[in-house]
Every structure is written in structure tokens, then in C-alpha cells.
Design a protein around this motif. Structure first.
Motif, short mmCIF file in Angstrom:
data_model
loop_
_atom_site.label_atom_id
_atom_site.label_comp_id
_atom_site.label_asym_id
_atom_site.label_seq_id
_atom_site.Cartn_x
_atom_site.Cartn_y
_atom_site.Cartn_z
N VAL A 140 0.86 -1.19 0.00
CA VAL A 140 0.00 0.00 0.00
C VAL A 140 0.89 1.23 0.00
O VAL A 140 1.69 1.43 0.92
CB VAL A 140 -0.94 0.02 1.22
CG1 VAL A 140 -1.71 1.33 1.28
CG2 VAL A 140 -1.89 -1.17 1.19
N MET A 141 0.79 2.03 -1.04
CA MET A 141 1.58 3.27 -1.14
C MET A 141 0.66 4.47 -0.95
O MET A 141 -0.37 4.59 -1.61
CB MET A 141 2.29 3.37 -2.49
CG MET A 141 3.16 4.62 -2.60
SD MET A 141 4.26 4.62 -4.02
CE MET A 141 3.10 5.01 -5.34
N ALA A 142 1.04 5.34 -0.04
CA ALA A 142 0.25 6.54 0.25
C ALA A 142 0.91 7.76 -0.37
O ALA A 142 2.08 8.05 -0.10
CB ALA A 142 0.11 6.73 1.76
N ARG A 143 0.15 8.46 -1.18
CA ARG A 143 0.63 9.69 -1.81
C ARG A 143 -0.08 10.89 -1.20
O ARG A 143 -1.29 10.86 -0.99
CB ARG A 143 0.35 9.63 -3.32
CG ARG A 143 0.44 10.97 -4.02
CD ARG A 143 0.20 10.83 -5.51
NE ARG A 143 -0.48 11.97 -6.08
CZ ARG A 143 -0.79 12.10 -7.37
NH1 ARG A 143 -0.49 11.12 -8.22
NH2 ARG A 143 -1.43 13.17 -7.81
N THR A 144 0.69 11.94 -0.93
CA THR A 144 0.08 13.20 -0.51
C THR A 144 0.33 14.29 -1.54
O THR A 144 1.44 14.44 -2.04
CB THR A 144 0.57 13.66 0.88
OG1 THR A 144 -0.07 14.91 1.20
CG2 THR A 144 2.08 13.84 0.94
N ASP A 145 -0.72 15.02 -1.83
CA ASP A 145 -0.64 16.18 -2.72
C ASP A 145 -0.68 17.49 -1.94
O ASP A 145 -0.89 18.56 -2.51
CB ASP A 145 -1.80 16.14 -3.73
CG ASP A 145 -1.58 15.11 -4.81
OD1 ASP A 145 -1.27 15.49 -5.95
OD2 ASP A 145 -1.69 13.90 -4.53
N PHE A 187 4.88 8.74 -0.73
CA PHE A 187 5.04 9.46 -2.00
C PHE A 187 4.55 10.89 -1.79
O PHE A 187 3.35 11.12 -1.64
CB PHE A 187 4.24 8.71 -3.06
CG PHE A 187 4.10 9.36 -4.41
CD1 PHE A 187 4.79 10.50 -4.78
CD2 PHE A 187 3.24 8.79 -5.35
CE1 PHE A 187 4.64 11.07 -6.04
CE2 PHE A 187 3.08 9.34 -6.61
CZ PHE A 187 3.78 10.49 -6.95
N VAL A 188 5.49 11.83 -1.71
CA VAL A 188 5.15 13.25 -1.63
C VAL A 188 5.20 13.80 -3.04
O VAL A 188 6.26 13.90 -3.65
CB VAL A 188 6.13 14.01 -0.70
CG1 VAL A 188 5.80 15.50 -0.70
CG2 VAL A 188 6.06 13.44 0.71
N LEU A 191 10.67 5.62 0.11
CA LEU A 191 10.03 6.73 -0.59
C LEU A 191 10.06 6.51 -2.09
O LEU A 191 11.00 5.94 -2.63
CB LEU A 191 10.75 8.05 -0.28
CG LEU A 191 10.80 8.52 1.16
CD1 LEU A 191 11.59 9.81 1.26
CD2 LEU A 191 9.41 8.70 1.74
N LEU A 192 9.03 7.02 -2.75
CA LEU A 192 9.00 7.10 -4.22
C LEU A 192 9.10 8.56 -4.61
O LEU A 192 8.44 9.42 -4.01
CB LEU A 192 7.72 6.49 -4.76
CG LEU A 192 7.49 6.58 -6.27
CD1 LEU A 192 6.78 5.32 -6.80
CD2 LEU A 192 6.68 7.82 -6.66
N MET A 193 9.92 8.85 -5.62
CA MET A 193 9.99 10.19 -6.19
C MET A 193 9.51 10.12 -7.63
O MET A 193 9.95 9.29 -8.41
CB MET A 193 11.42 10.74 -6.13
CG MET A 193 11.58 12.13 -6.75
SD MET A 193 10.38 13.40 -6.20
CE MET A 193 10.72 13.48 -4.43
N ASN A 194 8.60 11.02 -7.96
CA ASN A 194 7.96 11.06 -9.28
C ASN A 194 8.65 12.08 -10.17
O ASN A 194 8.63 13.27 -9.89
CB ASN A 194 6.48 11.42 -9.11
CG ASN A 194 5.68 11.26 -10.39
OD1 ASN A 194 6.14 10.62 -11.34
ND2 ASN A 194 4.49 11.81 -10.42
#
Length: 287
Positions: A151-156, A182-183, A204-207
Motif C-alpha cells: 500500500v503506497m500513500a501519496r500526498t498532494d 510518496f510526496v 520513498l518514491l519520487m515522481n
């Protein structure tokens, strides 16, 4: 190796593994054929390529589940699936996780935007409250049947409330059970550098959005900083779009197009990617 365990292991290694986006089975085959270790099923890509519309919540769970199922049949790579906001409240998230897990997802991304969401690099975004998103993450963790499902949680929140608020939310999402953080839409190299220091408890994931709000940083540098995954969600899509424009513009101008133009894959290469030789072998075996 189990693909869910493989995705989790890949992120936890924190070596900046490249994660290209795929929008259909053919693009997924290309990602696998080139030797990438995992892929990302991009909601923006499915929306752009299937509907010809921008990433503004025009596709729902059924479309993403169908894309996941088709890509799962086409490749053996771990699949991280973009599930947008979970398509509703916490109960909807529960249903979303169950559905995508059955479809073959190895990881599911959930974001804290309001419905209907917008691409993370568009203006005009808004986010739900932290407590509501925490509930969604807990619902997602509770819903999975396989404990290795990521489960990956992204915040915008970076674009709405600022960088510090985004970090605070990421901490809360980790405490709620998110496996990867994921920020979205960091706007400076300094922000990219401090995130692993400020959020050490989860990978962490970086987009890296080509043309987006975040500066492009080489994956090797991100690996040195400690990022687990480096996402290029729509590199294949943007490459395909440019390739189509160039090939068809040449066809329109010259009224012909050949393999010698260097603008199209060969007929033989096209059949290799779609595994025509294997189909021929199966036809002989069963025919």
C-alpha cells in the motif's frame, strides 16, 4: 520470486529502482523486454490513451482493474497500480483494494486529493483532511488478502498547504500502515534532498514528471539519497506520442512510410513483442 514480495523488497532496498509507467499490455511488454524490474500502471496514461482526455478522474475502478488484468496476463513483472483516491470513501477503498488485488496488482497507490482528483502537476488541486486519509489507508491495509500487497500513500498537500504539511501527512500515513510514501510535486532540489532525512521510517518514491513541477534528478543521485523507487509514469506515453506524430507527419508529407525511415519498428520486431513466434509454436502443439 513472488511479485508482491519482489516489489516490497525492491522498494525497501532504497537504491532508486526505475519504475516506468505502462498504459496497456503492449507498453508493459516493452518495459519488461528492456529489463526493468517493475512497472507502474498509470491512471493518467490509461485516461490519455484510452479516452484522449486529461488526468482529471475520467476513469474509474472498472477501467483500472481491466487494464491491470490485461497487463498482468502480458508480463511477469511486479505491478504498482495507480488507484487515484480509491474511488470514494474508506469503504470504497476497501472494495478497490479487493478488486485490484484480484486483478493482479502487487501494490496499490492511494492519494489524498478530493474527488474528483487532478494530475499531481496540474494547478487547482485540493486535499481531504488528514484523518480521512488515515482512515482510507487503514481500510486498504485491512482489505488486502495477501500481507505482501504493498500500500503506497501519496500526498498532494505540498501544493495546497506547503512542504512541511506534506511531511506531517506522510508521517501520519506511515503510522496508519502505508508501506511506501510518496510526496507529490516537490518543486525544488532542496525538497527532494531532505525528504529521505525527514521520512526515514518508510521507503520513498519520487515522481519524475517530464515537463512537470518537480526538477528532474538522475536516478543514481536519488539512490544515493535513499529513495526506494524513481517513477517515470508517462515517459513511455510521451515517447509514443512523439513517435506517432513524427511517423504520421512523414507519411502525410511524403505519402509513404517504410522500415528504412527509422521512424517505425520493423514488422518483425512488432511480432516479437506480441509473441507471434510463441503463438505459432502453440498452434503447432495444439493444432
Amino acid at each position: 520470486m513472488n511479485t508482491r514480495f519482489a516489489l516490497r523488497t525492491l522498494a525497501e532496498a532504497r537504491r532508486g529502482a526505475l519504475l516506468p509507467g505502462a498504459f496497456n499490455a503492449m507498453s508493459a511488454r516493452v518495459v519488461e523486454d528492456l529489463g526493468f524490474e517493475a512497472l507502474y500502471i498509470t491512471g493518467a496514461g490509461v485516461t490519455n490513451m484510452q479516452l484522449g482526455l486529461p488526468d482529471m478522474a475520467f476513469v474509474g475502478l472498472a477501467e483500472i482493474a481491466e487494464a491491470t488484468s490485461r497487463i498482468r496476463d502480458a508480463v511477469e513483472l511486479p505491478l504498482l497500480v495507480d488507484a487515484d483516491t480509491g474511488f470514494g470513501n474508506a469503504l470504497n477503498v476497501r472494495h478497490t483494494v479487493r478488486t485490484l488485488e484480484r486483478a493482479g496488482a502487487d501494490g496499490i497507490q492511494l492519494e489524498d486529493q478530493v474527488s474528483s482528483k487532478r494530475c499531481g502537476h496540474f494547478d487547482g488541486k485540493d486535499v481531504i483532511g488528514t484523518a480521512e486519509m488515515v482512515g482510507k489507508i487503514k481500510a486498504a491495509v485491512d482489505a488486502r488478502q495477501d500481507a505482501d500487497l504493498v500500500v503506497m500513500a501519496r500526498t498532494d498537500a505540498r501544493a495546497v498547504h506547503g512542504f512541511s504539511a506534506a511531511i506531517d501527512r506522510a508521517h501520519a500515513y506511515a503510522e496508519a500502515g502505508a508501506d511506501i510514501l510518496f510526496v507529490e510535486a516537490c518543486t525544488s532540489a532542496d525538497e527532494i534532498r531532505v525528504l529521505p532525512r525527514d521520512l526515514p521510517q518508510r521507503p520513498l518514491l519520487m515522481n519524475m514528471v517530464i515537463g512537470g513541477k518537480t526538477p528532474i534528478v538522475p536516478a543514481d543521485e536519488l539512490a544515493t539519497l535513499g529513495y526506494g523507487l524513481v517513477l517515470y509514469a508517462n515517459a513511455a506515453l510521451q515517447g509514443a506520442l512523439l513517435g506517432m506524430q513524427r511517423a504520421l507527419a512523414t507519411l502525410k508529407e511524403t505519402r509513404q512510410l517504410t522500415e528504412a525511415s527509422g521512424l517505425v519498428a520493423s514488422f518483425k520486431e512488432r511480432q516479437r513483442i506480441v509473441r507471434m513466434p510463441q503463438m505459432d509454436e502453440l498452434a503447432k502443439r495444439f493444432g
